[in-house]
Design a protein around this motif. Structure first.
Motif, short mmCIF file in Angstrom:
data_model
loop_
_atom_site.label_atom_id
_atom_site.label_comp_id
_atom_site.label_asym_id
_atom_site.label_seq_id
_atom_site.Cartn_x
_atom_site.Cartn_y
_atom_site.Cartn_z
N PHE A 124 44.72 -38.16 -6.69
CA PHE A 124 43.12 -37.59 -6.31
C PHE A 124 43.15 -36.30 -5.48
CE2 PHE A 124 39.82 -37.64 -2.64
CZ PHE A 124 38.95 -37.23 -3.58
N LEU A 125 43.92 -36.17 -4.50
CA LEU A 125 44.18 -35.05 -3.62
C LEU A 125 44.71 -33.96 -4.30
CD1 LEU A 125 45.64 -36.19 -0.11
CD2 LEU A 125 43.25 -35.41 -0.51
N PHE A 126 45.73 -34.35 -5.19
CA PHE A 126 46.00 -32.98 -5.99
C PHE A 126 45.12 -32.49 -7.01
CE2 PHE A 126 49.88 -33.56 -3.83
CZ PHE A 126 50.70 -31.98 -3.85
N ARG A 127 44.41 -33.33 -7.35
CA ARG A 127 43.28 -33.20 -8.48
C ARG A 127 42.26 -32.34 -7.89
NH1 ARG A 127 43.74 -37.86 -10.72
NH2 ARG A 127 41.86 -38.75 -9.61
N THR A 128 41.77 -32.98 -6.74
CA THR A 128 40.78 -32.21 -6.22
C THR A 128 40.78 -30.88 -5.38
OG1 THR A 128 39.83 -34.50 -5.59
CG2 THR A 128 38.98 -32.73 -4.13
N LEU A 129 42.15 -30.98 -4.86
CA LEU A 129 42.53 -29.59 -4.19
C LEU A 129 43.53 -28.86 -4.76
CD1 LEU A 129 42.75 -31.29 -0.60
CD2 LEU A 129 40.80 -30.15 -1.63
N SER A 130 43.67 -28.85 -6.29
CA SER A 130 44.62 -28.38 -6.94
C SER A 130 44.62 -26.76 -6.59
CB SER A 130 44.65 -28.75 -8.44
OG SER A 130 43.44 -28.36 -8.78
N GLY A 131 43.68 -25.95 -6.61
CA GLY A 131 43.59 -24.69 -6.33
C GLY A 131 44.22 -24.30 -5.14
N GLU A 132 43.98 -24.96 -4.03
CA GLU A 132 44.53 -24.55 -2.73
C GLU A 132 45.83 -24.87 -2.45
OE1 GLU A 132 40.94 -24.50 0.59
OE2 GLU A 132 40.94 -26.48 -0.45
N ILE A 133 46.25 -26.17 -3.00
CA ILE A 133 47.74 -26.66 -3.21
C ILE A 133 48.61 -25.48 -3.70
CG2 ILE A 133 49.37 -28.31 -3.55
CD1 ILE A 133 46.89 -30.34 -3.07
N SER A 134 48.00 -25.19 -4.94
CA SER A 134 48.83 -24.11 -5.97
C SER A 134 48.83 -22.81 -5.26
CB SER A 134 48.04 -24.12 -7.45
OG SER A 134 48.12 -25.29 -8.08
N ALA A 135 47.84 -22.51 -4.58
CA ALA A 135 47.95 -21.07 -3.85
C ALA A 135 48.85 -21.14 -2.78
CB ALA A 135 46.53 -20.84 -3.03
N PHE A 136 48.91 -22.42 -2.06
CA PHE A 136 49.91 -22.41 -1.03
C PHE A 136 51.11 -22.33 -1.53
CE2 PHE A 136 52.82 -25.46 1.00
CZ PHE A 136 53.10 -24.83 2.30
N GLN A 137 51.60 -23.24 -2.62
CA GLN A 137 52.96 -23.29 -3.31
C GLN A 137 53.34 -21.73 -3.88
OE1 GLN A 137 51.94 -26.46 -5.76
NE2 GLN A 137 53.55 -27.76 -4.68
N THR A 138 52.35 -20.91 -4.19
CA THR A 138 52.45 -19.56 -4.35
C THR A 138 52.91 -18.75 -3.26
OG1 THR A 138 51.07 -19.69 -6.46
CG2 THR A 138 51.72 -17.61 -5.75
N TRP A 139 52.19 -18.90 -2.24
CA TRP A 139 52.34 -18.23 -0.84
C TRP A 139 53.83 -18.74 -0.60
CZ3 TRP A 139 53.45 -20.58 3.61
CH2 TRP A 139 53.56 -19.62 4.91
N GLU A 140 54.20 -19.79 -0.61
CA GLU A 140 55.63 -20.21 -0.21
C GLU A 140 56.61 -19.52 -0.92
OE1 GLU A 140 56.62 -24.79 1.21
OE2 GLU A 140 55.61 -24.68 -0.97
N GLU A 141 56.55 -19.32 -2.14
CA GLU A 141 57.50 -18.76 -3.02
C GLU A 141 57.59 -17.47 -2.80
OE1 GLU A 141 59.79 -20.08 -5.35
OE2 GLU A 141 59.08 -21.85 -4.40
N THR A 142 56.40 -16.81 -2.48
CA THR A 142 56.42 -15.33 -2.32
C THR A 142 57.14 -14.78 -0.83
OG1 THR A 142 54.12 -15.04 -3.17
CG2 THR A 142 54.96 -13.28 -1.73
N GLU A 143 56.84 -16.09 0.02
CA GLU A 143 57.44 -15.98 1.52
C GLU A 143 59.16 -16.15 1.20
OE1 GLU A 143 56.18 -15.49 4.94
OE2 GLU A 143 54.82 -14.55 3.59
N LYS A 144 59.53 -16.84 0.57
CA LYS A 144 61.01 -17.08 0.21
C LYS A 144 61.59 -15.94 -0.27
CE LYS A 144 60.89 -22.08 -0.32
NZ LYS A 144 61.01 -23.14 -1.49
N THR A 145 60.70 -15.35 -1.37
CA THR A 145 61.61 -14.17 -2.11
C THR A 145 61.46 -13.01 -1.05
OG1 THR A 145 60.22 -14.86 -3.99
CG2 THR A 145 60.74 -12.46 -4.00
#
Length: 142
Positions: A111-132
């Motif tokens: 439910f959380l991943f469906r409801t907040l998918s945009g914000e969670i995906s944005a965080f995961q993209t930010w994480e990847e950018t930080e690692k790079t």
């Protein structure tokens, strides 16, 4: 008599979530408990559940450290409530019931991943950018 449903238990966790978010100690304890329980879910064949929890844990940790704030306060309350539900041994389906005990946890997290998918995906993209970016600045010694 009030029926013990996933929604009822989740609402109880939402009530606790604000206090947990305000306390670094409580947030740290929640993160540690969630990390420990993910190893249980991995052992029970729910690796996807463990991966979801780990993403939420990283988001909460980054939020508390002030490293990542591109998430609404309402979403953070839902995420912390979801983690509280996940770590609680007593909820709609008690976790000691092998095989079915984590199914309600998986339902809440889905439910959380469906409801907040945009914000969670944005965080995961930010994480990847930080690692790079970190990889570009950290060079091995010759």
């Amino acid at each position: 008599m009030k029926q013990n449903t996933i929604g009822n238990y989740f609402n109880k966790m939402k009530e606790k979530a604000n206090a947990v978010l305000e306390s670094s100690t409580q947030t740290g304890e929640l993160v540690t408990k969630a990390e420990n329980k993910t190893s249980q879910s991995d052992k029970q064949g729910l690796k996807d559940l463990g991966a979801q929890v780990k993403a939420l844990v990283r988001l909460v940790r980054s939020y508390k450290k002030g490293e990542y704030r591109n998430v609404s306060a309402k979403s953070m309350v839902l995420i912390v409530a979801g983690l509280l539900y996940f770590v609680s041994p007593i909820d709609a389906v008690p976790d000691f019931l092998i095989g079915v005990g984590l199914l309600d946890d998986a339902t809440v997290l889905a439910f959380l991943f469906r409801t907040l998918s945009g914000e969670i995906s944005a965080f995961q993209t930010w994480e990847e950018t930080e690692k790079t970016e970190e990889d570009q600045y950290i060079k091995p010694a010759p």
